[in-house]
Every structure is written in C-alpha cells, then in structure tokens.
Write an enzyme that holds these catalytic residues in place. Sequence first.
Site, short mmCIF file in Angstrom:
data_model
loop_
_atom_site.label_atom_id
_atom_site.label_comp_id
_atom_site.label_asym_id
_atom_site.label_seq_id
_atom_site.Cartn_x
_atom_site.Cartn_y
_atom_site.Cartn_z
N LYS A 78 0.84 -1.20 0.00
CA LYS A 78 0.00 0.00 0.00
C LYS A 78 0.88 1.25 0.00
CE LYS A 78 -3.84 2.05 2.69
NZ LYS A 78 -4.77 1.86 3.81
N SER A 158 -9.80 2.44 3.05
CA SER A 158 -8.86 3.14 2.20
C SER A 158 -7.96 2.22 1.39
CB SER A 158 -8.00 4.07 3.05
OG SER A 158 -7.17 3.32 3.93
N SER A 182 -10.30 0.02 7.29
CA SER A 182 -9.71 0.14 5.95
C SER A 182 -9.05 -1.12 5.42
CB SER A 182 -8.70 1.29 5.91
OG SER A 182 -9.38 2.51 5.96
#
Length: 495
Positions: A78, A158, A182
């Site tokens: 990420k 997210s 998330s």
Amino acid sequence: MSDLNKLGLADARDALRAGDVTSVELTESCLKAIDEADALNAFVHKTPEIALERAKAADERIKTGDAPSMCGLPIGIKDLFCTKGVPSQAASKILEGFKPEYESTVSQQLADAGAVMLGKLNMDEFAMGSSNETSVYGNAVSPWRRGNDDAQLTPGGSSGGSASAVAADLCLAATGTDTGGSIRQPAAFTGITGIKPTYGRCSRWGIVAFASSLDQAGPMTKNVRDAAIMLETMCGHDPKDSTSTELAVPNFEAMLTGDIKGKKIGIPKEYRMDGMPAEIEKLWAEGAEMLKAAGAEIVDISLPHTKYALPAYYVIAPAEASSNLARYDGVRYGRRAQLAQGDGITEMYEKTRAEGFGHEVQRRVMIGTYVLSAGFYDAYYNRARKVRTLIKKDFEDVFAAGIDAILTPATPSASFGLGEMTEADPVQMYLNDVFTVTVNLAGLPGISVPAGLDQQGLPLGLQLIGRPWEEGDLLNTAYALESAAGFVAKPGKWW
C-alpha cells in the site's frame, strides 16, 4: 503451470519448495497481470526491476533450503508504507515526488523474509475514505461487476488498491492499514480475507500516520491460511515504535486446526441496525449457524456503547489527523506551491496546503482542528475519549464473561458504484464504517472473511472480533467459518 498469479501464498510457497516453480516465474506472471490491468488502477507505482531482482535472490535462498514462508512470494505494498527510493505518496498531491531514504519496518520485515515487492498500491488520500475515491491517482476500481451491469464499483477504502489487486490476482497478497475498517471493509467488498491485528502487534514506524492511536497494518490475502502466514512475518516488536508491544509472535499457521468445539461466539444485539439489508441479516444468521454446526456455542451479548462509536471515532480520528498532518507545509519535503512576489511563509503554508490536500483531507483536518480548539476541547475531544474508554470496557466485560470471539457483519452493504455516494453528504460515506470502528477504538483484532454473494452477485463478508493478542485463536475461528462458508467465487475478467 499457467496462471501462476492465481495462486495463494500457501500454494505458491509449497510449489516453490517442491521446485515446481521459481520465484522469477511467479513474479513475471504477476507483472504481466499488472500490465494488463491498468483499467483497475490498483498499482500506481510499478517496480518490476526491484521485483525481479528480489525474485532472483529468493530463488537462490530457496535452493539453500533456508527460506522463511514468505520467501519468493510476490506481493503489493500500500502506498502508505514508506519504501526506500520508491515513491511513497499516501495518494496525496502534497507528497508528490517524495522518495523516502528509509524503509518502513513492516515492508522491511517482508523484504528480509524474501517477499517480492511488485509495486505500490492505490488508496484513499492519507487513508481517509471508504471508497478509494479521494486518491490523487484517481479511483481504484473493483474487479467485480453487478450482474451484466458495466458500472464501475468501488473496491472499498482506504486500502482499495490492495483489495482490487488481490481479488484480481495481480499479486498473491498485499499490505493494508486499518484505522476504522480500511482493511476489513475493502476485503468484504472484494471477496478476500483481511485481518487487522491488535493495536501494537505490527510496527507503525515508516507508515504515513493518519490517526496514531487507531492505525494498524495488516495483510490482505486470498484466504485465512495466507493471512496467518503473512501476518506472522509482519508482526514483532520494534524499538522504533513506542506503541509496539514486546510479545512473542506465535506460528499462526500452525494454530489453524479448524477445531472450535466449545468456543463461545458472541452475537451483539446492538449491531442489528435499522434499515440493514435483509441479505446482510440473513448472512449473519447463517454465519452463526455455521459456527454452531462446527461445535461453537452461540451467545447473545450486549455492547451498549456501540451506538456512540461512529461519532466518537469521527472526533478522535480527525483530531489526530489534524495534528499528524501539520508536518506537511512545503518546507522540508513534498510539494511546495508557486509563490507570488511578496509572499511570506504564511502564504506558502496556505497555498501549499490548499493545493496539496484534497477535499476530504481538508474537511477532516478542519474538523480535527475545531474539536481540539480551546473552547471545544472538553465538549468534543475529551468526551469522545471517555466514550472510547466505555466502548473498550464493553468488550472487556464480554471477554471476561467467557466469550472467545464476536461475530458481526463486516459492512452495511455490498460494494456500491463509484460516484454513487456524492460529496454533498460525507456522513453517508462515514456510515460504511459502522461495524468496524469499534474494533479500532478498543484496539482489538478483527478479521473479515468472505461468506456469500448478494442478489447481484457481489461478495459479502462477515467480521470476527477476537480477544487482544489472540490473533491465532481468531484466525482459527475464521478458518472454521471459511471452511463452512466455502466461498470460492471470483470476479469475471472484463479488464
């Protein structure tokens, strides 16, 4: 072997050990899949040179017979994790051009274990969002579609890029972070597994901070066994992170027996929300029946302060964000706005932040600054902290009464279309976190397991919440649920 990118971590590891496949072949298969999947916008910084270099090194290491479980396995990282010499923007314009001179502890641990980094994954800006629509790179797109409908769906947020990449077999697994759901919400939206470990289990050092008392890294994988394998590598004490706990990391994979006889599973009545879709209610009931059939005892429980969790979260998280994001000022790194003749330092701060931060980040920073201001600190922030303590106590009381894990829905709906939730009403978007934020406020481990499809053929997930530091036990309960649910659906390839 064709379609090597479709393997999970455990299967790929076993194939590597048996000599049926090399890490270079696995990596090349993933790189090819990534290059063909630009329509998903999941990978935003591709690193094929680093990937192939690490894959070659992993192959040499495997030959010596001294390779940990993650060695040679291609994964995505990420964009919130700092990776040395590779853009690490947290999907924000304000960090444009930022290439850290250091590696986050989690990504370093994965690299040390021989994992292969394929690139950086899309996400909501500074991890603020539930649909991956606040990214400077543009929206990440789910590989799933509703029936024959061509509308693009959100992979959740997210960690939307991570979820999309794993679900579409662009990588074998990915790192995510979870501040209010998330990891678990995108996992539920895309039919994969995502675990948020206990706060302090994984180091936060080198991960761009959103809300420091809530953020926690975790793996996003194709199944529960893979989550156990990757989590073990990501965990461990880190002296560079003052919130990191000095606890031995067990062999999580060895704890996956599937035996949950005699375990007590709590069903919290407060999670039965008004207007909850019948499909989610039905899946939840079916999940409880599956665990019961596996030998667990189902117990109705009460978590009375649940209804205050969302408002408390949306005071605490923005407050911490406004403090953490104050460092982005255009002075030391990242983007600096063009200044006019006569502009001073105040104008530089204002212009840099106005053009560097997106609307959602600006909104949360303003909320956070407001609730921390002199006249409102006690009325909002301190009160929210007290509510947080009560929420934590609810869980402590339930676990003290002998409950081993708690079963809830992971999300209030299946994935929705990109652009369907307008910016006009941000609260609608915030309601996506209704089942997940309590876990962050209490610092507990939580896992989302895919358990079924809705009428439109979209994945739905169930969430299990465990006792602090007992991820192994939680993973085993999730393993039993996964085995009973038998979820094998994959998105049809359209990209």
